[in-house]
Design a protein around this motif. Structure first.
Motif, mmCIF file in Angstrom:
data_model
loop_
_atom_site.group_PDB
_atom_site.id
_atom_site.type_symbol
_atom_site.label_atom_id
_atom_site.label_comp_id
_atom_site.label_asym_id
_atom_site.label_seq_id
_atom_site.Cartn_x
_atom_site.Cartn_y
_atom_site.Cartn_z
ATOM 1 N N PRO A 88 0.810 -1.222 0.000
ATOM 2 C CA PRO A 88 0.000 0.000 0.000
ATOM 3 C C PRO A 88 0.838 1.264 0.000
ATOM 4 O O PRO A 88 0.415 2.290 -0.495
ATOM 5 C CB PRO A 88 -0.822 -0.137 1.284
ATOM 6 N N TYR A 89 2.051 1.183 0.524
ATOM 7 C CA TYR A 89 2.925 2.342 0.588
ATOM 8 C C TYR A 89 4.344 1.931 0.201
ATOM 9 O O TYR A 89 4.748 0.792 0.444
ATOM 10 C CB TYR A 89 2.953 2.944 2.008
ATOM 11 N N GLN A 149 5.519 3.578 9.594
ATOM 12 C CA GLN A 149 4.285 4.141 10.148
ATOM 13 C C GLN A 149 4.326 4.150 11.675
ATOM 14 O O GLN A 149 4.955 3.282 12.290
ATOM 15 C CB GLN A 149 3.062 3.343 9.663
ATOM 16 N N GLU A 151 1.523 4.769 14.947
ATOM 17 C CA GLU A 151 0.150 4.961 15.387
ATOM 18 C C GLU A 151 0.131 5.033 16.915
ATOM 19 O O GLU A 151 0.751 4.201 17.572
ATOM 20 C CB GLU A 151 -0.734 3.815 14.892
ATOM 21 N N TRP A 164 -1.799 9.342 13.585
ATOM 22 C CA TRP A 164 -1.218 8.343 12.675
ATOM 23 C C TRP A 164 -0.315 9.071 11.695
ATOM 24 O O TRP A 164 -0.719 10.077 11.081
ATOM 25 C CB TRP A 164 -2.325 7.602 11.925
ATOM 26 N N ARG A 166 2.788 8.579 8.546
ATOM 27 C CA ARG A 166 3.463 7.698 7.577
ATOM 28 C C ARG A 166 4.639 8.435 6.963
ATOM 29 O O ARG A 166 4.485 9.525 6.407
ATOM 30 C CB ARG A 166 2.512 7.261 6.453
ATOM 31 N N ASN A 168 6.904 9.199 4.192
ATOM 32 C CA ASN A 168 6.873 9.002 2.736
ATOM 33 C C ASN A 168 8.200 9.332 2.067
ATOM 34 O O ASN A 168 8.361 9.121 0.874
ATOM 35 C CB ASN A 168 5.739 9.807 2.107
ATOM 36 N N ASN A 179 -8.154 10.551 12.672
ATOM 37 C CA ASN A 179 -8.510 10.092 11.312
ATOM 38 C C ASN A 179 -9.297 11.148 10.546
ATOM 39 O O ASN A 179 -10.113 10.821 9.677
ATOM 40 C CB ASN A 179 -9.331 8.792 11.379
ATOM 41 N N GLU A 198 -3.332 12.729 5.456
ATOM 42 C CA GLU A 198 -3.534 11.366 4.961
ATOM 43 C C GLU A 198 -4.066 10.521 6.112
ATOM 44 O O GLU A 198 -3.532 10.587 7.222
ATOM 45 C CB GLU A 198 -2.251 10.772 4.399
ATOM 46 N N PRO A 200 -5.207 6.640 7.676
ATOM 47 C CA PRO A 200 -4.821 5.245 7.467
ATOM 48 C C PRO A 200 -5.834 4.516 6.600
ATOM 49 O O PRO A 200 -7.028 4.813 6.615
ATOM 50 C CB PRO A 200 -4.763 4.675 8.894
ATOM 51 N N GLN A 201 -5.336 3.550 5.838
ATOM 52 C CA GLN A 201 -6.189 2.835 4.894
ATOM 53 C C GLN A 201 -7.028 1.744 5.548
ATOM 54 O O GLN A 201 -8.031 1.338 5.003
ATOM 55 C CB GLN A 201 -5.339 2.220 3.774
ATOM 56 N N ASN A 202 -6.623 1.257 6.703
ATOM 57 C CA ASN A 202 -7.393 0.187 7.324
ATOM 58 C C ASN A 202 -8.514 0.742 8.197
ATOM 59 O O ASN A 202 -8.579 1.926 8.473
ATOM 60 C CB ASN A 202 -6.469 -0.714 8.171
#
Length: 202
Positions: A88-89, A149, A151, A164, A166, A168, A179, A198, A200-202
């Motif tokens: 994903p990243y 990442q 959290e 959260w 990340r 990059n 979120n 951004e 989190p994707q989950n």
């Protein structure tokens, strides 16, 4: 040879060296003439021949390609759309969170407040502190996903929440709090990452 009858005529004899060959007779008697077999009459060029033309056979021309017989087995080529597991990243070589970061913290009004964040790392545990808009914040989180990442939770004297981040690039991170609101940082320069927010994707 035909014998002549009549008076005897004296002939002059010549020597052998001066002998003249006798001329050949050019005509033969009718009884000894050569018999000729009559030939079939040839059609004159002006006559039109009527008949059925002989059939002509058509010979197929070669195409130049080899002709193979039998059953051939086709071997499928590998598909270009192979099932690949996509991360994903993007992963960084050696993510390092420790240090002093320039951060941008989004408020409920939508604007970003700049601040300076000091981060310390102990194994997979991250702690940090910052003064944002005159308020002391503390951060505690867990590092995961190959170190890219973090959290955890943030806390002030009167409030608390979640965050959260990340990483990059080697010197920038993007992220959010609750979120919802943006929260990003830059360790190399005082330039806000764009985009900053951004979730989190989950």
């Amino acid at each position: 040879m035909e014998h002549f009858q009549g008076e005897v005529v004296a002939t002059l004899q010549k020597s052998v060296s001066q002998a003249t060959p006798e001329p050949l007779e050019t005509s033969l008697p009718p009884s000894e003439g050569t018999e000729f077999t009559p030939q079939a009459s040839q059609p004159s060029p002006t006559e039109t021949l009527v008949g059925t033309p002989s059939p002509t056979s058509s010979i197929p021309q070669s195409t130049g390609y080899p002709v193979t017989t039998g059953t051939s087995t086709l071997i499928p080529e590998p598909s270009a759309t192979a099932n690949l597991t996509q991360m994903p990243y993007p992963l960084l070589d050696t993510p390092d969170w420790e240090g002093v970061w320039k951060t941008w913290y989004q408020t409920v009004s939508g604007g970003y407040t700049p601040a300076e964040l000091t981060v310390q790392v102990n194994g997979a545990r991250l702690t940090g502190s910052a003064k944002i808009d005159g308020i002391d914040f503390t951060f505690k989180g867990d590092i995961s996903i190959e170190g890219t990442q973090v959290e955890g939770e943030w806390q002030t004297a009167s409030n608390s929440g979640t965050f959260w981040w990340r990483m990059n690039s080697a010197d920038t991170f993007v992220g959010s709090r609750e979120n919802r609101f943006g929260f990003c940082g830059n360790r190399g320069a005082a330039v806000q990452p764009n985009p900053c927010r951004e979730v989190p994707q989950n």
